[in-house]
Write a protein that holds these residues in place. Structure first.
Motif, PDB file in Angstrom:
ATOM      1  N   GLU A  24     -15.855  -6.997   9.896  1.00 38.16           N
ATOM      2  CA  GLU A  24     -14.885  -6.248  10.707  1.00 38.16           C
ATOM      3  C   GLU A  24     -15.270  -4.798  10.993  1.00 38.16           C
ATOM      4  O   GLU A  24     -14.972  -4.278  12.069  1.00 38.16           O
ATOM      5  N   ARG A  67       0.903  -1.166   0.000  1.00 34.87           N
ATOM      6  CA  ARG A  67       0.000   0.000   0.000  1.00 34.87           C
ATOM      7  C   ARG A  67       0.938   1.211   0.000  1.00 34.87           C
ATOM      8  O   ARG A  67       1.775   1.331   0.882  1.00 34.87           O
ATOM      9  N   THR A 103      -9.349  -8.950  -5.285  1.00 36.13           N
ATOM     10  CA  THR A 103      -9.559  -8.612  -3.875  1.00 36.13           C
ATOM     11  C   THR A 103     -10.503  -9.636  -3.259  1.00 36.13           C
ATOM     12  O   THR A 103     -11.471 -10.047  -3.915  1.00 36.13           O
ATOM     13  N   ILE A 104     -10.234 -10.015  -2.013  1.00 37.41           N
ATOM     14  CA  ILE A 104     -11.140 -10.978  -1.371  1.00 37.41           C
ATOM     15  C   ILE A 104     -12.487 -10.330  -1.042  1.00 37.41           C
ATOM     16  O   ILE A 104     -13.451 -11.022  -0.748  1.00 37.41           O
ATOM     17  N   ASP A 105     -12.565  -8.988  -1.085  1.00 33.83           N
ATOM     18  CA  ASP A 105     -13.772  -8.292  -0.615  1.00 33.83           C
ATOM     19  C   ASP A 105     -14.964  -8.388  -1.586  1.00 33.83           C
ATOM     20  O   ASP A 105     -16.106  -8.197  -1.172  1.00 33.83           O
ATOM     21  N   GLY A 152     -13.421  -7.659   4.925  1.00 29.94           N
ATOM     22  CA  GLY A 152     -14.309  -7.176   3.879  1.00 29.94           C
ATOM     23  C   GLY A 152     -14.260  -5.673   3.663  1.00 29.94           C
ATOM     24  O   GLY A 152     -14.977  -5.147   2.823  1.00 29.94           O
ATOM     25  N   ARG A 153     -13.438  -4.994   4.443  1.00 29.98           N
ATOM     26  CA  ARG A 153     -13.353  -3.523   4.420  1.00 29.98           C
ATOM     27  C   ARG A 153     -14.735  -2.912   4.628  1.00 29.98           C
ATOM     28  O   ARG A 153     -15.261  -3.003   5.727  1.00 29.98           O
ATOM     29  N   HIS A 208      -5.779 -12.311   8.755  1.00 32.48           N
ATOM     30  CA  HIS A 208      -5.143 -12.499   7.447  1.00 32.48           C
ATOM     31  C   HIS A 208      -5.089 -13.954   6.976  1.00 32.48           C
ATOM     32  O   HIS A 208      -4.680 -14.204   5.833  1.00 32.48           O
TER      33      HIS A 208
END
Ligand code: F6P
Length: 324
Positions: free
Chosen positions: A224, A73, A127-129, A172-173, A254
């Motif tokens: 989360e 990032r 992205t996993i989201d 999941g942000r 993670h």
């Protein structure tokens, strides 16, 4: 005409990113296009960490999670000075276009670069989201979903033995797709997600219903960021109202981002990688490769980032009905 492309992975890694890098590399080379791999996402673009890839450089990587290109990032890339430096690398390396693999932060960065320096950019959603509009699935989402489901299945054993309540925190942000779908797949009693307001009474009701059933345990999945403090905060509220429930918290963290990609993610990444190279050969730019009803589609990067994808109402309803 595109002669050389740069490819990078950025933001949170996702299982299947390697399959996408492999597909981009091999599709490009087979069309006579030179591939320059950029390490550590936009940070590597700024620092000039670039290597020309051959087809052998991507051999044997399809079963592995993570990303061989590394990810980062990058705060510096948020500044115009950082992007100017990145552009200098692009010029120095004779890169005609970029394929960026990542989530909304990655696409936002790519879009700025293309607007300011007119570099054609193609996004591949990794992205996993699964929070990007314009695609039914993002690379890594299916693998993460299966990982979460297996973890909850495992927790169910001890939850049942001790007749306890478990709060499982899921990533999941800002999006609840992972949480809601993992809850359905694992037979959880409830899910707390940002897209739907969930009040404490609903949670207590779900837990109470679970405890009245023969299984005598309850598992609640907590996204989360659905509530300040995540699963720990929910556990505290439940413990105050019902000390007899002895709630326990598991934060999957993670773990959810690792592991060998599922067949679905490998195939998705492979199709999207090939489609991204094809898009550049067709003179497309500033688009994301998406999948809709098992067909590849291209959507503007701006829409992929800006439009909010909502969770399906029938899934929310199904979870409620099935947890009684
Ligand atoms: O976007 C992927 C993701 O795993 C989110 O689900 C999570 O909120 C975030 O990244 C965690 O980021 P980091 O690995 O930088 O802590």
């Amino acid at each position: 005409m595109i002669r050389t492309i740069g490819v990078l992975t950025s933001g949170g890694d996702a299982p299947g990113m390697n399959a996408a890098v492999r597909a981009v590399t091999r599709a490009a080379i087979s069309n006579g296009i030179v591939v320059k791999a950029i390490y550590r996402g936009y940070k590597g673009l700024i620092d000039g960490e670039v290597k020309t890839f051959s087809t052998q450089d991507v051999s044997g990587i399809i079963p592995h999670g993570g990303t061989i290109l590394k990810s980062a990032r990058c705060e510096e890339f948020r500044t115009i000075e950082g992007r100017q430096q990145a552009y200098e690398t692009i010029q120095r390396e004779n890169i005609d276009a970029l394929i960026v693999i990542g989530g909304d932060g990655t696409f936002t960065g790519g879009r700025m670069l293309s607007q300011e320096f007119h570099v054609p950019v193609i996004g591949i959603p990794g992205t996993i989201d699964n929070d990007l509009w314009g695609t039914d699935a993002t690379i890594g989402y299916d693998t993460a979903l299966n990982t979460i489901m297996r973890c909850v299945d495992t927790l169910r054993d001890t939850a049942t033995s001790h007749e306890r309540v478990f709060l499982v925190e899921v990533m999941g942000r800002d999006a609840g797709f992972l949480t809601l779908n993992a809850a359905i797949a694992s037979g959880a009693e409830a899910a707390i997600i940002p897209e739907r307001a969930t009040i404490m009474e609903q949670i207590e009701e779900a837990i109470g219903q679970g405890r009245r059933k023969s299984k005598n345990s309850s598992i609640v999945l907590v996204q989360e960021h659905a509530i300040e403090g995540g699963a720990q905060a929910v556990a505290k509220l439940i413990a105050q109202a019902h000390p007899e429930y002895s709630p326990r918290v598991t934060i999957l963290g993670h773990l959810q981002r690792g592991g060998s990609p599922t067949a679905f993610d490998r195939i998705l990444a492979s199709r999207m990688g090939v489609a991204a190279v094809q898009a550049l050969m067709d003179d497309q730019q500033n688009i994301m490769v998406g999948l809709h009803e098992d067909e590849i589609q291209y959507v503007p990067l701006s829409k992929a980032i800006q439009i909010k994808k909502d969770v399906k109402e029938d899934k929310w309803g199904a979870l409620k009905v099935l947890s009684i």
